[in-house]
Design a protein around this motif. Sequence first.
Motif, mmCIF file in Angstrom:
data_model
loop_
_atom_site.group_PDB
_atom_site.id
_atom_site.type_symbol
_atom_site.label_atom_id
_atom_site.label_comp_id
_atom_site.label_asym_id
_atom_site.label_seq_id
_atom_site.Cartn_x
_atom_site.Cartn_y
_atom_site.Cartn_z
ATOM 1 N N PHE A 51 0.817 -1.213 0.000
ATOM 2 C CA PHE A 51 0.000 0.000 0.000
ATOM 3 C C PHE A 51 0.859 1.274 0.000
ATOM 4 O O PHE A 51 0.591 2.213 -0.743
ATOM 5 C CB PHE A 51 -0.932 0.008 1.212
ATOM 6 C CG PHE A 51 -1.932 -1.111 1.204
ATOM 7 C CD1 PHE A 51 -2.992 -1.100 0.303
ATOM 8 C CD2 PHE A 51 -1.814 -2.179 2.077
ATOM 9 C CE1 PHE A 51 -3.909 -2.133 0.285
ATOM 10 C CE2 PHE A 51 -2.732 -3.221 2.065
ATOM 11 C CZ PHE A 51 -3.778 -3.200 1.165
ATOM 12 N N THR A 52 1.903 1.299 0.840
ATOM 13 C CA THR A 52 2.723 2.510 0.971
ATOM 14 C C THR A 52 3.986 2.463 0.125
ATOM 15 O O THR A 52 4.608 3.503 -0.105
ATOM 16 C CB THR A 52 3.124 2.714 2.444
ATOM 17 O OG1 THR A 52 3.975 1.626 2.861
ATOM 18 C CG2 THR A 52 1.894 2.765 3.336
ATOM 19 N N GLY A 53 4.395 1.258 -0.310
ATOM 20 C CA GLY A 53 5.632 1.128 -1.062
ATOM 21 C C GLY A 53 6.869 1.151 -0.198
ATOM 22 O O GLY A 53 7.999 1.108 -0.695
ATOM 23 N N LYS A 54 6.690 1.193 1.132
ATOM 24 C CA LYS A 54 7.815 1.250 2.064
ATOM 25 C C LYS A 54 8.559 -0.084 2.089
ATOM 26 O O LYS A 54 7.953 -1.142 2.157
ATOM 27 C CB LYS A 54 7.296 1.590 3.464
ATOM 28 C CG LYS A 54 8.364 1.644 4.530
ATOM 29 C CD LYS A 54 7.752 1.972 5.884
ATOM 30 C CE LYS A 54 8.793 1.945 6.987
ATOM 31 N NZ LYS A 54 8.192 2.204 8.316
ATOM 32 N N ILE A 55 9.878 -0.028 2.052
ATOM 33 C CA ILE A 55 10.722 -1.223 2.107
ATOM 34 C C ILE A 55 11.336 -1.319 3.494
ATOM 35 O O ILE A 55 11.848 -0.333 4.036
ATOM 36 C CB ILE A 55 11.824 -1.161 1.037
ATOM 37 C CG1 ILE A 55 11.201 -1.141 -0.363
ATOM 38 C CG2 ILE A 55 12.781 -2.333 1.167
ATOM 39 C CD1 ILE A 55 12.200 -0.967 -1.482
#
Length: 259
Positions: free
Chosen positions: A176-180
Amino acid sequence: MKEYVKDVEVSNVLPTNELTTIPKPWLTLDETEEDPYRSYLFYGPSGVMKTRLCAQMDRPLILACDPRKKGGVTTALDLKPNYIHIKTYMQLLDLLPRLKPFAGKPDGFNTLCLDSASYFHRIIMTDVLTYSNREYARFDDWNLGQTRMRSIIMKLSEFDCNIVFTATDNIIKDEFTGKIRGVPKMPGQLADELPQAVDICLRLYTISGWGTDGRKFVKYRMSWVPDDPWVYGKDGSNTLPTEVITGGDALKHLWEVKK
């Protein structure tokens, strides 16, 4: 005369003197006995001394799930830990009730280590596919595997001793956020649930380089950083520095103070 609170009749409420005779259904923290044991998660890539750290804990028993010889505990051979090589899900499920009476006892163990949770989940999935007679896992197979893993985590939490989980690490991307971020290598929501289920979560890693003498060096470290956006970690004891040399000496005060 009847009284109303927000149009609800309250004339039949028990008198105050009758309420005082009813036992409270809750506990106050300072009235309870402090738990002398803690739960830990050590995760990181292969070769960062996770198994050796387990063997340096307080009177450990290692549930070794690695497919290598003796479950991988040969990396801590000089420490001579007690261990059981776990090869199937049912083996561990049948074993836990037999081990429970020895937890925290002088003739038993003070620390029970599942080394590693990542490998044990592979064992679970192998058993699931064997039973279903399938080569590739379906969605319901993965759900069953996670349910069985959660069951084992809950059963281990009931032991009156320190509990240690180890795991390899993984990098995931939030859809959803693209956070890795870096997490323990566990499927689906277990990657977040396992760190949340323990008191202390440490990431183990190595630092390497070349010394002034021209020789390569490797340093072993374990760390937790509050609110780290990349790596999960926490210290429920509020006593650990954010980075420390990997080894049981760095944690020994946790169980020595508790006794």
